[in-house]
Design a protein around this motif. Sequence first.
Motif, short mmCIF file in Angstrom:
data_model
loop_
_atom_site.label_atom_id
_atom_site.label_comp_id
_atom_site.label_asym_id
_atom_site.label_seq_id
_atom_site.Cartn_x
_atom_site.Cartn_y
_atom_site.Cartn_z
N ALA A 51 0.80 5.36 -0.15
CA ALA A 51 -0.09 6.52 0.02
C ALA A 51 0.71 7.79 -0.19
O ALA A 51 1.86 7.90 0.23
CB ALA A 51 -0.69 6.52 1.42
N HIS A 106 -4.24 6.45 -2.30
CA HIS A 106 -3.54 5.19 -2.02
C HIS A 106 -3.53 4.35 -3.29
O HIS A 106 -4.45 4.42 -4.10
CB HIS A 106 -4.29 4.38 -0.95
CG HIS A 106 -4.18 4.94 0.42
ND1 HIS A 106 -3.44 4.34 1.39
CD2 HIS A 106 -4.72 6.04 0.97
CE1 HIS A 106 -3.53 5.06 2.51
NE2 HIS A 106 -4.31 6.09 2.27
N ASP A 121 0.87 -1.19 0.00
CA ASP A 121 0.00 0.00 0.00
C ASP A 121 0.90 1.23 0.00
O ASP A 121 1.71 1.41 0.91
CB ASP A 121 -0.90 0.01 1.24
CG ASP A 121 -1.72 1.27 1.34
OD1 ASP A 121 -2.38 1.64 0.34
OD2 ASP A 121 -1.70 1.92 2.41
N GLU A 147 4.38 5.51 2.89
CA GLU A 147 3.81 6.84 2.69
C GLU A 147 4.85 7.72 2.03
O GLU A 147 6.02 7.72 2.42
CB GLU A 147 3.38 7.46 4.02
CG GLU A 147 2.74 8.82 3.82
CD GLU A 147 2.24 9.43 5.12
OE1 GLU A 147 1.33 10.26 5.05
OE2 GLU A 147 2.77 9.09 6.19
N SER A 167 3.51 -1.09 3.95
CA SER A 167 2.70 0.12 3.91
C SER A 167 3.70 1.28 3.84
O SER A 167 4.54 1.44 4.73
CB SER A 167 1.84 0.22 5.16
OG SER A 167 1.12 1.44 5.16
#
Length: 82
Positions: free
Chosen positions: A19, A46, A17, A73, A71
Amino acid sequence: MSALFVFFAVGPTLAADIANGDAQRQTITIMEAGRVSERTLDPGEHADLCQNGCIVAFPDGSQMALSGMESVEIRNGAGHLN
């Protein structure tokens, strides 16, 4: 019954993921299975990528190898694991 077995043998598909935590659009480059593609993410957007592992290049020039379970970012154009 064999169809049920195949479903459980394959299992769920995992994806990293990513983002965009920045206030502006960011474009990342994805190198996966010998292919190179780009993906532009709007602020707060995302994307699920790298189901089989990949390398992602971020706008600041840094790169990150992903297995498909992370995950990440984007902050200040760089990728940060969460």
